[in-house]
Scaffold this active site. Structure first.
Site, PDB file in Angstrom:
ATOM      1  N   TYR A  18      -2.382  -0.520  10.361  1.00  0.00           N
ATOM      2  CA  TYR A  18      -2.419  -0.943   9.013  1.00  0.00           C
ATOM      3  C   TYR A  18      -0.960  -0.062   8.198  1.00  0.00           C
ATOM      4  O   TYR A  18      -0.133  -0.983   7.673  1.00  0.00           O
ATOM      5  CB  TYR A  18      -3.490  -0.563   8.229  1.00  0.00           C
ATOM      6  CG  TYR A  18      -3.503  -0.906   6.724  1.00  0.00           C
ATOM      7  CD1 TYR A  18      -3.725  -2.115   6.272  1.00  0.00           C
ATOM      8  CD2 TYR A  18      -3.210  -0.083   5.704  1.00  0.00           C
ATOM      9  CE1 TYR A  18      -3.872  -2.409   5.178  1.00  0.00           C
ATOM     10  CE2 TYR A  18      -3.069  -0.176   4.374  1.00  0.00           C
ATOM     11  CZ  TYR A  18      -3.564  -1.467   4.080  1.00  0.00           C
ATOM     12  OH  TYR A  18      -3.608  -2.038   2.742  1.00  0.00           O
TER      13      TYR A  18
ATOM     14  N   SER B 271       0.797  -1.048   0.060  1.00  0.00           N
ATOM     15  CA  SER B 271      -0.110   0.024  -0.046  1.00  0.00           C
ATOM     16  C   SER B 271       0.711   1.021   0.032  1.00  0.00           C
ATOM     17  O   SER B 271       1.919   1.163   0.626  1.00  0.00           O
ATOM     18  CB  SER B 271      -0.957  -0.057   1.224  1.00  0.00           C
ATOM     19  OG  SER B 271      -1.686   1.434   1.304  1.00  0.00           O
TER      20      SER B 271
END
Length: 322
Positions: free
Chosen positions: A208, A195
């Protein structure tokens, strides 16, 4: 006699030392030209079509393959001729539906197995089952991930641990399970769906962002470690916010300027990166600017960019799925 031998040894040692110094000097002088050659090669690569390898005969295993990006990855690899597609996940219903869809629409042999990548023993056990029932995995796609979407102080300790175990440590166990055979075959690929938040964190997703930063470091180290392994490649994909249930409710300030990515596009670019042996992929390509800006701008300017884009508040409306 021994004096002559000692003299000869010292002379030989001095000769070797001089040769090594000249060799190091030669490498130092040629180094700038090597860097220039790599830059020019990369520039020409942007202009000329790259050679794409054939995926026929490949056995692809995708973690988190039941839904989201993983679902589209399975369909895309099958579309490009993969011999077999294997899906790992924690929800049997999603795995079964995706597996049946891939088999019916592409005719490719597809299998699914229940496996929680956070569980090391389960990963090793299921990897053995896969080898016995399906065959050797040649393309490993580490896609499984979770996000809880809370601040540090609002996060449950077990939830924080769960994110690290799935998003980061899961890659260790799956790669250790399948990479040895890939190295024996001198043929294969390790893929990580990462990501852009691994490079630019946001509030409200501290678990995350941390796990993805660790995952990126893992892939950078692995990619460098496999440079001298012919036939074995690595690809890390760093997409911007993708329109899946996982980040449902996340809102940026200017969706017209920063629209969420379609999971189909992420899957297409990932498969293409594997076929062209591209180590790192930023989606969209404008995310390259983020890396440059973060290296050049002062922290105060970066904070203003976060405020302007709405990154500070984008997780306030987060609903998501873990």
């Amino acid at each position: 006699m021994w004096i002559l031998q000692l003299y000869s040894q010292k002379r030989a040692s001095l000769y070797l030392k001089v040769v090594m110094e000249l060799n190091n000097l030669g490498h130092a002088l040629l180094f700038p030209f090597h860097i220039l050659f790599c830059i020019l090669k990369a520039c020409f690569g942007l202009l000329l079509p790259s050679r794409r390898k054939d995926l026929r005969g490949e056995v692809v295993l995708i973690t988190g393959g039941g839904r989201g990006i993983g679902r589209h990855l399975g369909k895309e690899f099958a579309k490009h001729g993969a011999k077999k597609v294997i899906l790992w996940g924690r929800t049997e219903r999603c795995l079964k539906e995706t597996c049946e869809e891939i088999s019916l629409t592409t005719g490719v042999e597809c299998h699914y197995f229940l496996c929680d990548v956070a569980n090391r023993e389960e990963v090793y056990k299921q990897a053995k089952v896969v080898r016995e029932k399906v065959g050797d995995v040649t393309i490993l796609v580490n896609n499984a991930a979770v996000v809880h979407g809370k601040s540090l102080m609002d996060s449950d300790d077990d939830a924080l641990m769960k994110t690290q175990h799935i998003n980061t440590l899961g890659q260790f166990w799956t790669t250790k399970a399948f990479l040895p055979r890939i190295l024996e075959l001198c043929h294969g690929h390790v893929v990580c769906i990462n990501s852009i938040l691994s490079l630019s964190s946001i509030p409200g997703a501290i678990d995350y962002c941390t796990s993805k930063a660790s995952s990126l470091a893992f892939m950078e180290s692995l990619t460098l470690g496999l440079l001298n392994c012919p036939g074995v490649g690595c690809t890390t994909v760093l997409p911007f916010h993708t329109n899946t249930d996982m980040f449902q409710g996340m809102r940026v300030r200017f969706p017209q300027l920063f629209p969420p990515l379609n999971p189909e596009l992420v899957a297409q670019r990932t498969v293409d990166a594997v076929r062209t042996n591209t180590p790192f992929v930023y989606l969209p390509w404008t995310m390259h600017a983020l890396v440059i800006l973060k290296s050049l701008l002062p922290q105060a300017a970066l904070e203003e960019i976060h405020r302007f884009s709405g990154c500070y508040t984008c997780m306030d409306t987060f609903k998501g799925r873990t």
